[in-house]
Design a protein around this motif. Structure first.
Motif, PDB file in Angstrom:
ATOM      1  N   THR A 193      20.735  -2.383   6.186  1.00 46.17           N
ATOM      2  CA  THR A 193      20.270  -1.368   5.235  1.00 46.17           C
ATOM      3  C   THR A 193      19.145  -1.903   4.361  1.00 46.17           C
ATOM      4  O   THR A 193      18.163  -1.197   4.090  1.00 46.17           O
ATOM      5  CB  THR A 193      21.444  -0.902   4.348  1.00 46.17           C
ATOM      6  N   LEU A 194      19.266  -3.153   3.922  1.00 47.66           N
ATOM      7  CA  LEU A 194      18.200  -3.752   3.116  1.00 47.66           C
ATOM      8  C   LEU A 194      16.898  -3.847   3.908  1.00 47.66           C
ATOM      9  O   LEU A 194      15.806  -3.672   3.354  1.00 47.66           O
ATOM     10  CB  LEU A 194      18.625  -5.143   2.637  1.00 47.66           C
ATOM     11  N   GLY A 195      17.016  -4.145   5.199  1.00 46.90           N
ATOM     12  CA  GLY A 195      15.821  -4.169   6.036  1.00 46.90           C
ATOM     13  C   GLY A 195      15.143  -2.814   6.084  1.00 46.90           C
ATOM     14  O   GLY A 195      13.907  -2.715   6.024  1.00 46.90           O
ATOM     15  N   LEU A 196      15.938  -1.750   6.157  1.00 42.30           N
ATOM     16  CA  LEU A 196      15.373  -0.397   6.161  1.00 42.30           C
ATOM     17  C   LEU A 196      14.761  -0.051   4.804  1.00 42.30           C
ATOM     18  O   LEU A 196      13.718   0.618   4.738  1.00 42.30           O
ATOM     19  CB  LEU A 196      16.463   0.611   6.523  1.00 42.30           C
ATOM     20  N   ILE A 197      15.416  -0.505   3.730  1.00 40.18           N
ATOM     21  CA  ILE A 197      14.853  -0.274   2.395  1.00 40.18           C
ATOM     22  C   ILE A 197      13.503  -0.972   2.266  1.00 40.18           C
ATOM     23  O   ILE A 197      12.541  -0.418   1.718  1.00 40.18           O
ATOM     24  CB  ILE A 197      15.826  -0.770   1.309  1.00 40.18           C
ATOM     25  N   GLY A 198      13.420  -2.200   2.778  1.00 40.15           N
ATOM     26  CA  GLY A 198      12.144  -2.906   2.764  1.00 40.15           C
ATOM     27  C   GLY A 198      11.080  -2.176   3.564  1.00 40.15           C
ATOM     28  O   GLY A 198       9.902  -2.153   3.187  1.00 40.15           O
ATOM     29  N   THR A 199      11.497  -1.573   4.667  1.00 41.99           N
ATOM     30  CA  THR A 199      10.561  -0.785   5.472  1.00 41.99           C
ATOM     31  C   THR A 199      10.006   0.385   4.669  1.00 41.99           C
ATOM     32  O   THR A 199       8.793   0.653   4.667  1.00 41.99           O
ATOM     33  CB  THR A 199      11.268  -0.255   6.733  1.00 41.99           C
ATOM     34  N   ILE A 200      10.901   1.079   3.974  1.00 42.81           N
ATOM     35  CA  ILE A 200      10.465   2.229   3.170  1.00 42.81           C
ATOM     36  C   ILE A 200       9.539   1.778   2.045  1.00 42.81           C
ATOM     37  O   ILE A 200       8.506   2.413   1.776  1.00 42.81           O
ATOM     38  CB  ILE A 200      11.696   2.968   2.608  1.00 42.81           C
ATOM     39  N   LEU A 201       9.887   0.667   1.389  1.00 45.29           N
ATOM     40  CA  LEU A 201       9.026   0.159   0.319  1.00 45.29           C
ATOM     41  C   LEU A 201       7.648  -0.221   0.853  1.00 45.29           C
ATOM     42  O   LEU A 201       6.619   0.042   0.216  1.00 45.29           O
ATOM     43  CB  LEU A 201       9.681  -1.052  -0.346  1.00 45.29           C
ATOM     44  N   GLY A 202       7.628  -0.855   2.029  1.00 47.36           N
ATOM     45  CA  GLY A 202       6.348  -1.223   2.623  1.00 47.36           C
ATOM     46  C   GLY A 202       5.494  -0.011   2.935  1.00 47.36           C
ATOM     47  O   GLY A 202       4.277  -0.008   2.707  1.00 47.36           O
ATOM     48  N   LEU A 203       6.126   1.040   3.444  1.00 48.22           N
ATOM     49  CA  LEU A 203       5.381   2.268   3.747  1.00 48.22           C
ATOM     50  C   LEU A 203       4.896   2.954   2.472  1.00 48.22           C
ATOM     51  O   LEU A 203       3.796   3.518   2.439  1.00 48.22           O
ATOM     52  CB  LEU A 203       6.267   3.217   4.558  1.00 48.22           C
ATOM     53  N   ILE A 204       5.722   2.909   1.426  1.00 48.07           N
ATOM     54  CA  ILE A 204       5.301   3.497   0.148  1.00 48.07           C
ATOM     55  C   ILE A 204       4.090   2.754  -0.401  1.00 48.07           C
ATOM     56  O   ILE A 204       3.122   3.367  -0.882  1.00 48.07           O
ATOM     57  CB  ILE A 204       6.466   3.470  -0.860  1.00 48.07           C
ATOM     58  N   LEU A 205       4.128   1.421  -0.333  1.00 49.51           N
ATOM     59  CA  LEU A 205       2.982   0.629  -0.788  1.00 49.51           C
ATOM     60  C   LEU A 205       1.734   0.951   0.028  1.00 49.51           C
ATOM     61  O   LEU A 205       0.629   1.071  -0.515  1.00 49.51           O
ATOM     62  CB  LEU A 205       3.309  -0.864  -0.683  1.00 49.51           C
ATOM     63  N   MET A 206       1.918   1.091   1.320  1.00 51.87           N
ATOM     64  CA  MET A 206       0.779   1.395   2.178  1.00 51.87           C
ATOM     65  C   MET A 206       0.167   2.746   1.816  1.00 51.87           C
ATOM     66  O   MET A 206      -1.060   2.883   1.712  1.00 51.87           O
ATOM     67  CB  MET A 206       1.218   1.403   3.644  1.00 51.87           C
ATOM     68  N   MET A 207       1.015   3.756   1.601  1.00 53.66           N
ATOM     69  CA  MET A 207       0.507   5.082   1.277  1.00 53.66           C
ATOM     70  C   MET A 207      -0.182   5.099  -0.082  1.00 53.66           C
ATOM     71  O   MET A 207      -1.220   5.763  -0.266  1.00 53.66           O
ATOM     72  CB  MET A 207       1.660   6.094   1.293  1.00 53.66           C
ATOM     73  N   SER A 208       0.370   4.352  -1.048  1.00 51.70           N
ATOM     74  CA  SER A 208      -0.251   4.310  -2.374  1.00 51.70           C
ATOM     75  C   SER A 208      -1.634   3.679  -2.307  1.00 51.70           C
ATOM     76  O   SER A 208      -2.610   4.196  -2.884  1.00 51.70           O
ATOM     77  CB  SER A 208       0.639   3.523  -3.341  1.00 51.70           C
ATOM     78  N   GLU A 209      -1.734   2.557  -1.598  1.00 47.08           N
ATOM     79  CA  GLU A 209      -3.028   1.887  -1.482  1.00 47.08           C
ATOM     80  C   GLU A 209      -3.994   2.692  -0.617  1.00 47.08           C
ATOM     81  O   GLU A 209      -5.209   2.654  -0.827  1.00 47.08           O
ATOM     82  CB  GLU A 209      -2.830   0.489  -0.900  1.00 47.08           C
ATOM     83  N   LEU A 210      -3.440   3.419   0.347  1.00 47.79           N
ATOM     84  CA  LEU A 210      -4.291   4.242   1.202  1.00 47.79           C
ATOM     85  C   LEU A 210      -4.965   5.352   0.395  1.00 47.79           C
ATOM     86  O   LEU A 210      -6.153   5.649   0.594  1.00 47.79           O
ATOM     87  CB  LEU A 210      -3.458   4.840   2.334  1.00 47.79           C
ATOM     88  N   LYS A 211      -4.226   5.940  -0.536  1.00 52.86           N
ATOM     89  CA  LYS A 211      -4.812   6.978  -1.380  1.00 52.86           C
ATOM     90  C   LYS A 211      -5.935   6.415  -2.233  1.00 52.86           C
ATOM     91  O   LYS A 211      -6.984   7.047  -2.412  1.00 52.86           O
ATOM     92  CB  LYS A 211      -3.728   7.581  -2.273  1.00 52.86           C
ATOM     93  N   VAL A 212      -5.716   5.207  -2.764  1.00 50.47           N
ATOM     94  CA  VAL A 212      -6.747   4.582  -3.592  1.00 50.47           C
ATOM     95  C   VAL A 212      -8.008   4.331  -2.777  1.00 50.47           C
ATOM     96  O   VAL A 212      -9.135   4.604  -3.218  1.00 50.47           O
ATOM     97  CB  VAL A 212      -6.213   3.267  -4.204  1.00 50.47           C
ATOM     98  N   VAL A 213      -7.835   3.803  -1.570  1.00 51.53           N
ATOM     99  CA  VAL A 213      -8.992   3.508  -0.719  1.00 51.53           C
ATOM    100  C   VAL A 213      -9.708   4.788  -0.315  1.00 51.53           C
ATOM    101  O   VAL A 213     -10.951   4.859  -0.327  1.00 51.53           O
ATOM    102  CB  VAL A 213      -8.536   2.717   0.529  1.00 51.53           C
ATOM    103  N   MET A 214      -8.956   5.806   0.037  1.00 49.62           N
ATOM    104  CA  MET A 214      -9.567   7.065   0.459  1.00 49.62           C
ATOM    105  C   MET A 214     -10.365   7.693  -0.681  1.00 49.62           C
ATOM    106  O   MET A 214     -11.465   8.220  -0.470  1.00 49.62           O
ATOM    107  CB  MET A 214      -8.487   8.033   0.935  1.00 49.62           C
ATOM    108  N   ASN A 215      -9.816   7.620  -1.887  1.00 50.82           N
ATOM    109  CA  ASN A 215     -10.543   8.173  -3.038  1.00 50.82           C
ATOM    110  C   ASN A 215     -11.794   7.359  -3.345  1.00 50.82           C
ATOM    111  O   ASN A 215     -12.839   7.902  -3.709  1.00 50.82           O
ATOM    112  CB  ASN A 215      -9.639   8.212  -4.267  1.00 50.82           C
ATOM    113  N   GLY A 216     -11.690   6.042  -3.196  1.00 54.19           N
ATOM    114  CA  GLY A 216     -12.828   5.188  -3.502  1.00 54.19           C
ATOM    115  C   GLY A 216     -13.916   5.257  -2.453  1.00 54.19           C
ATOM    116  O   GLY A 216     -15.081   4.958  -2.734  1.00 54.19           O
ATOM    117  N   GLN A 217     -13.555   5.636  -1.237  1.00 54.85           N
ATOM    118  CA  GLN A 217     -14.518   5.681  -0.142  1.00 54.85           C
ATOM    119  C   GLN A 217     -14.916   7.108   0.215  1.00 54.85           C
ATOM    120  O   GLN A 217     -15.403   7.363   1.309  1.00 54.85           O
ATOM    121  CB  GLN A 217     -13.907   5.005   1.097  1.00 54.85           C
ATOM    122  N   SER A 218     -14.687   8.032  -0.711  1.00 58.67           N
ATOM    123  CA  SER A 218     -14.974   9.437  -0.397  1.00 58.67           C
ATOM    124  C   SER A 218     -16.440   9.674  -0.081  1.00 58.67           C
ATOM    125  O   SER A 218     -16.787  10.558   0.692  1.00 58.67           O
ATOM    126  CB  SER A 218     -14.549  10.330  -1.575  1.00 58.67           C
TER     127      SER A 218
END
Length: 268
Positions: free
Chosen positions: A158-183
């Motif tokens: 379960t902790l491994g799955l939680i880490g997976t979700i956290l990693g995906l959340i981090l990726m999506m957050s940074e992806l939004k920042v990059v997309m906004n900065g590279q508009s």
């Protein structure tokens, strides 16, 4: 009477339960080492690829829980090994004394001694002495000890799955920042920002690494080790029941039959 007080365990098993645990542990450790060696040699792992502090804390929790739970299974394996040997020694001691009260007073504390004490309590009030329920209760108690390790194995997954979700959340957050900065930028700059070191896609690494650790330790290593302990518990309870049935209960039942003929149980 035979000079050796053993069960049929040696007939069916060539190695002890502890050695089986040790062999599995060594095998799994070697496989894990080779797996990570191959991973580190083919993939460059940096602090950025491991994710943020929240994901790194998941790594630490998984590793600490894994080590602690593996050590718990080691303790259980050693405990069952010691109790198995002690049962063989104490059944010899009981037959040499040929007196249950003297044995209970002289013998060291052990599961076998407690088992004989329970049977002797039954013997004092009833002539029909059976150990089936006692053996079943003992096995349930020993299995309950092992379920703690099984629980932590599930928690690690379960902790491994939680880490997976956290990693995906981090990726999506940074992806939004990059997309906004590279508009207003070109596609080449966008791809470079996404794929660069510390970019949004590095969150995928963190997601996969936590899943790997959780599945490896919780889903493979601990599953196997707890299964070995469960097998050792079954072997030990069978060993205990057989020693008692062959070397102890005949004597107690014979004495109980004589006491019943004399009217002892009717008076009590």
């Amino acid at each position: 009477m035979s000079d050796t007080f053993e069960s049929f365990e040696s007939t069916f098993e060539s190695i002890s339960g502890y050695k089986r645990w040790r062999n599995w542990f060594i095998t799994l450790s070697v496989i894990t080492f080779l797996l990570f060696l191959g991973l580190f040699s083919s993939v460059t792992i940096t602090l950025e690829s491991l994710g943020g502090a929240s994901v790194i804390s998941i790594y630490l929790v998984i590793i600490v829980l894994s080590v602690a739970t593996i050590y718990k299974t080691y303790q259980d394996a050693v405990f069952l090994e010691e109790e198995t040997k002690l049962a063989s020694v104490q059944v010899r001691q009981l037959n040499e004394l040929n007196d249950v009260p003297s044995f209970l007073e002289a013998a060291d504390q052990s599961i076998f001694r407690s088992h004989i004490g329970s049977l002797f309590t039954i013997f004092k009030v009833h002539s029909q002495i059976q150990q089936d329920n006692l053996v079943e209760i003992l096995q349930l108690r020993l299995l309950a000890r092992n379920r703690v390790a099984e629980l932590f194995a599930s928690i690690l997954i379960t902790l491994g799955l939680i880490g997976t979700i956290l990693g995906l959340i981090l990726m999506m957050s940074e992806l939004k920042v990059v997309m906004n900065g590279q508009s207003g930028g070109g596609s080449d700059n966008l791809i470079a920002s996404l794929m660069g070191e510390g970019g949004p896609l590095s969150g995928l690494d963190a997601a996969f690494y936590t899943t790997l650790l959780g599945a490896l330790f919780g889903g493979v290593i601990l599953r196997i080790l707890t299964s070995v302990i469960s097998s050792n518990i079954s072997r030990y309870t069978a060993h205990l029941a057989e020693l008692t049935e062959v070397y102890v209960l005949p004597m107690m039942r014979n004495t109980a039959a004589k006491l019943e003929e004399s009217g002892y149980y009717k008076r009590s």
